[in-house]
Design an enzyme around this catalytic site. Structure first.
Site, PDB file in Angstrom:
ATOM      1  N   GLY A 120      -8.828  -2.605  -6.307  1.00 58.31           N
ATOM      2  CA  GLY A 120      -8.058  -3.487  -7.199  1.00 58.31           C
ATOM      3  C   GLY A 120      -8.757  -4.821  -7.403  1.00 58.31           C
ATOM      4  O   GLY A 120      -9.295  -5.385  -6.455  1.00 58.31           O
ATOM      5  N   ALA A 170     -21.582 -16.445  -6.310  1.00 60.40           N
ATOM      6  CA  ALA A 170     -22.199 -17.000  -5.095  1.00 60.40           C
ATOM      7  C   ALA A 170     -23.275 -16.061  -4.551  1.00 60.40           C
ATOM      8  O   ALA A 170     -24.336 -16.520  -4.098  1.00 60.40           O
ATOM      9  CB  ALA A 170     -21.122 -17.253  -4.037  1.00 60.40           C
ATOM     10  N   ARG A 176     -11.615   2.899  -8.625  1.00 59.88           N
ATOM     11  CA  ARG A 176     -11.493   3.626  -7.356  1.00 59.88           C
ATOM     12  C   ARG A 176     -12.219   4.948  -7.593  1.00 59.88           C
ATOM     13  O   ARG A 176     -12.008   5.580  -8.626  1.00 59.88           O
ATOM     14  CB  ARG A 176     -10.016   3.849  -7.022  1.00 59.88           C
ATOM     15  CG  ARG A 176      -9.201   2.531  -7.014  1.00 59.88           C
ATOM     16  CD  ARG A 176      -7.815   2.743  -6.443  1.00 59.88           C
ATOM     17  NE  ARG A 176      -6.853   1.729  -6.877  1.00 59.88           N
ATOM     18  CZ  ARG A 176      -6.637   0.564  -6.279  1.00 59.88           C
ATOM     19  NH1 ARG A 176      -7.343   0.223  -5.225  1.00 59.88           N
ATOM     20  NH2 ARG A 176      -5.721  -0.271  -6.737  1.00 59.88           N
ATOM     21  N   ASP A 196      -9.918  -2.233   1.770  1.00 59.36           N
ATOM     22  CA  ASP A 196     -10.288  -1.292   2.834  1.00 59.36           C
ATOM     23  C   ASP A 196     -10.969  -0.031   2.304  1.00 59.36           C
ATOM     24  O   ASP A 196     -11.856   0.519   2.970  1.00 59.36           O
ATOM     25  CB  ASP A 196      -9.090  -0.961   3.741  1.00 59.36           C
ATOM     26  CG  ASP A 196      -7.929  -0.381   2.972  1.00 59.36           C
ATOM     27  OD1 ASP A 196      -7.951  -0.419   1.723  1.00 59.36           O
ATOM     28  OD2 ASP A 196      -6.981   0.107   3.619  1.00 59.36           O
ATOM     29  N   GLY A 197     -10.616   0.427   1.103  1.00 56.18           N
ATOM     30  CA  GLY A 197     -11.292   1.588   0.514  1.00 56.18           C
ATOM     31  C   GLY A 197     -12.769   1.284   0.275  1.00 56.18           C
ATOM     32  O   GLY A 197     -13.653   2.109   0.553  1.00 56.18           O
ATOM     33  N   ASP A 256      -3.789  -8.423  -1.274  1.00 52.07           N
ATOM     34  CA  ASP A 256      -2.843  -7.970  -0.243  1.00 52.07           C
ATOM     35  C   ASP A 256      -2.969  -8.692   1.105  1.00 52.07           C
ATOM     36  O   ASP A 256      -2.054  -8.622   1.920  1.00 52.07           O
ATOM     37  CB  ASP A 256      -3.017  -6.464   0.004  1.00 52.07           C
ATOM     38  CG  ASP A 256      -2.758  -5.645  -1.257  1.00 52.07           C
ATOM     39  OD1 ASP A 256      -2.077  -6.149  -2.161  1.00 52.07           O
ATOM     40  OD2 ASP A 256      -3.250  -4.499  -1.332  1.00 52.07           O
ATOM     41  N   ARG A 285      14.599 -18.250 -10.362  1.00 57.66           N
ATOM     42  CA  ARG A 285      15.631 -19.072  -9.699  1.00 57.66           C
ATOM     43  C   ARG A 285      16.458 -19.858 -10.738  1.00 57.66           C
ATOM     44  O   ARG A 285      17.666 -20.000 -10.595  1.00 57.66           O
ATOM     45  CB  ARG A 285      14.948 -20.011  -8.703  1.00 57.66           C
ATOM     46  CG  ARG A 285      15.804 -21.032  -8.051  1.00 57.66           C
ATOM     47  CD  ARG A 285      16.636 -20.529  -6.913  1.00 57.66           C
ATOM     48  NE  ARG A 285      15.898 -20.183  -5.715  1.00 57.66           N
ATOM     49  CZ  ARG A 285      16.452 -19.577  -4.650  1.00 57.66           C
ATOM     50  NH1 ARG A 285      17.734 -19.260  -4.654  1.00 57.66           N
ATOM     51  NH2 ARG A 285      15.743 -19.279  -3.586  1.00 57.66           N
ATOM     52  N   ARG A 317       1.013  -3.567  -1.189  1.00 60.18           N
ATOM     53  CA  ARG A 317       0.815  -2.224  -0.614  1.00 60.18           C
ATOM     54  C   ARG A 317       1.539  -2.117   0.725  1.00 60.18           C
ATOM     55  O   ARG A 317       2.749  -2.253   0.748  1.00 60.18           O
ATOM     56  CB  ARG A 317      -0.685  -1.937  -0.464  1.00 60.18           C
ATOM     57  CG  ARG A 317      -1.013  -0.440  -0.555  1.00 60.18           C
ATOM     58  CD  ARG A 317      -2.466  -0.199  -0.294  1.00 60.18           C
ATOM     59  NE  ARG A 317      -3.294  -0.592  -1.418  1.00 60.18           N
ATOM     60  CZ  ARG A 317      -3.601   0.191  -2.438  1.00 60.18           C
ATOM     61  NH1 ARG A 317      -3.165   1.418  -2.489  1.00 60.18           N
ATOM     62  NH2 ARG A 317      -4.362  -0.241  -3.421  1.00 60.18           N
ATOM     63  N   GLY A 377      11.805 -20.243  -1.158  1.00 61.27           N
ATOM     64  CA  GLY A 377      13.159 -20.403  -0.611  1.00 61.27           C
ATOM     65  C   GLY A 377      14.060 -19.199  -0.825  1.00 61.27           C
ATOM     66  O   GLY A 377      15.235 -19.341  -1.204  1.00 61.27           O
ATOM     67  N   LYS A 406      27.030 -20.125  -1.409  1.00 58.75           N
ATOM     68  CA  LYS A 406      25.859 -19.951  -2.275  1.00 58.75           C
ATOM     69  C   LYS A 406      26.329 -19.255  -3.548  1.00 58.75           C
ATOM     70  O   LYS A 406      27.037 -18.244  -3.479  1.00 58.75           O
ATOM     71  CB  LYS A 406      24.815 -19.085  -1.574  1.00 58.75           C
ATOM     72  CG  LYS A 406      24.172 -19.790  -0.401  1.00 58.75           C
ATOM     73  CD  LYS A 406      22.840 -19.180  -0.060  1.00 58.75           C
ATOM     74  CE  LYS A 406      22.185 -19.974   1.062  1.00 58.75           C
ATOM     75  NZ  LYS A 406      20.760 -19.819   1.144  1.00 58.75           N
TER      76      LYS A 406
HETATM   77  O1  F6P Z   1      -4.438  -3.610  -3.535  1.00 58.05           O
HETATM   78  C1  F6P Z   1      -3.997  -4.416  -4.575  1.00 58.05           C
HETATM   79  C2  F6P Z   1      -2.797  -3.791  -5.260  1.00 58.05           C
HETATM   80  O2  F6P Z   1      -2.410  -4.635  -6.319  1.00 58.05           O
HETATM   81  C3  F6P Z   1      -1.609  -3.479  -4.347  1.00 58.05           C
HETATM   82  O3  F6P Z   1      -0.844  -4.620  -4.054  1.00 58.05           O
HETATM   83  C4  F6P Z   1      -0.894  -2.437  -5.152  1.00 58.05           C
HETATM   84  O4  F6P Z   1      -0.137  -1.592  -4.298  1.00 58.05           O
HETATM   85  C5  F6P Z   1      -2.013  -1.678  -5.811  1.00 58.05           C
HETATM   86  O5  F6P Z   1      -3.153  -2.527  -5.789  1.00 58.05           O
HETATM   87  C6  F6P Z   1      -1.750  -1.245  -7.229  1.00 58.05           C
HETATM   88  O6  F6P Z   1      -2.845  -0.494  -7.651  1.00 58.05           O
HETATM   89  P1  F6P Z   1      -3.112  -0.080  -9.156  1.00 58.05           P
HETATM   90  O7  F6P Z   1      -3.525  -1.298  -9.926  1.00 58.05           O
HETATM   91  O8  F6P Z   1      -4.193   0.936  -9.064  1.00 58.05           O
HETATM   92  O9  F6P Z   1      -1.813   0.461  -9.680  1.00 58.05           O
END
Ligand code: F6P
Length: 324
Positions: free
Chosen positions: A11, A22, A72, A103-104, A128, A155, A172, A186, A214
């Protein structure tokens, strides 16, 4: 090292461009050539490469998304896919790789560098904030700011119409955005993957809020929490607690875009700079992180096989105290 390849994968996140810039400029400063790889591992397999110079990254510091594009790539999980990728790297004379992603992306880099003798450095880029070895990932701060701005606007309507809003945020399997945005905006309650909250428990919190006069409330629901997302939670709450006009707002992909915050620009620039410096020092198979205001590295196998989903119990407690 004579030529570094750089890619973004997974993502997109605000600040990825600052990291690319950089990497490119630090490499060129040290007389190392740079090849950009489009669409992450997919572009590597399909040989979608181009030579970059310091002008290739002009004016991108302020832009969200990634100029290298992202994808991906299931094919990179196969031996054949990685063999093609390696051949393309060698043909382009790339002898080290910087990968920017989550992580992927890191898993792909680990498998690839175990299989082939190619130095890799990984930079954490994801909204994330779910990676081990760094307090912050690139894009997380900007996403938090975006979410807070959106909730502030919600809000206004919640207060004007005396409504109960369920706002779903990304992350995620991580509740980092939910917890931080909940404190900063808040919220009355925060549901996260790291902590099971039963619907009855949530209803009790809302009842307490009502008893304290509230007239509107906001519940943040992390997309990965166990009750099944904001629509489901709202429906189940309404079955037993029907005192408010109830609305659901899914913030969705607007959380991933936008110009990076000052924090993300600086973080990404530091990480990109250090990724190249570490490769030059002979370091490989590591992630770049930012911990206690310092750039650190963590071996990939440690970063990928350590538990990152630790709840900030104190911040959660503070959010409860603030919502009385
Ligand atoms: O990892 C980033 C993220 O935006 C997550 O928060 C979310 O679950 C996922 O990617 C959504 O992925 P995609 O854009 O492939 O639908």
């Amino acid at each position: 090292i004579k030529r570094i390849g750089v890619l973004t994968s997974g993502g997109d996140a605000p600040g990825m461009n600052a990291a690319i810039r950089a990497v490119v400029r630090t490499a060129i400063y040290h007389h190392i050539e740079v090849t950009g790889i489009y669409r992450g591992y997919e572009g590597l397999i399909e040989n979608d490469l181009f030579v970059m110079d310091s002008r290739s990254v002009s004016s991108i510091l302020t832009q969200g998304g990634t100029i290298l594009k992202s994808a991906r790539c299931p094919e990179f999980r196969t031996k054949e896919g990685r063999a093609t990728a390696y051949k393309n790297l060698k043909d382009a004379n790339i002898d080290a790789l910087v990968t920017i992603g989550g992580d992927g992306t890191f898993t792909g880099a680990e498998v690839f560098s175990d299989e082939y003798d190619i130095p890799v450095m990984c930079i954490p880029g994801t909204i994330d904030n779910d990676l081990f070895g760094t307090d912050y990932t690139i894009g997380y701060d900007t996403a938090n700011n975006t979410v807070i701005e959106a909730i502030d606007k919600i809000r206004d309507t919640a207060a004007s119409h005396s409504r109960l809003f369920f706002v779903e945020v990304m992350g995620r399997d991580s509740g980092c955005i939910a917890l931080n945005a909940g404190v900063a905006a808040g919220a009355e309650a925060i549901l996260m993957p790291e902590k099971d909250t039963a619907i009855d428990e949530l209803i009790q919190m809302l009842e307490e809020g009502m008893d304290k006069n509230k007239s509107s409330m906001i519940v943040i629901v992390a997309e990965g929490e166990k009750n099944g997302g904001a629509y489901h939670v709202a429906k189940r709450v309404k079955e037993k607690f029907d005192f408010f006009d109830t609305k659901v707002s899914i913030l969705g992909h607007l959380q991933r875009g936008g110009s990076p915050s000052s924090f993300d620009r600086i973080l990404a620039t530091r990480m990109g700079y250090h990724a190249v410096k570490e490769l030059l020092k002979g370091n490989s198979k590591s992630t770049i992180g930012f911990k206690g205001n310092q750039i650190v590295t963590t071996p990939l196998h440690v970063a990928l096989h350590s538990d990152v989903f630790k709840l900030d119990e104190e911040l959660l407690e503070i959010s409860k105290v603030m919502s009385i």
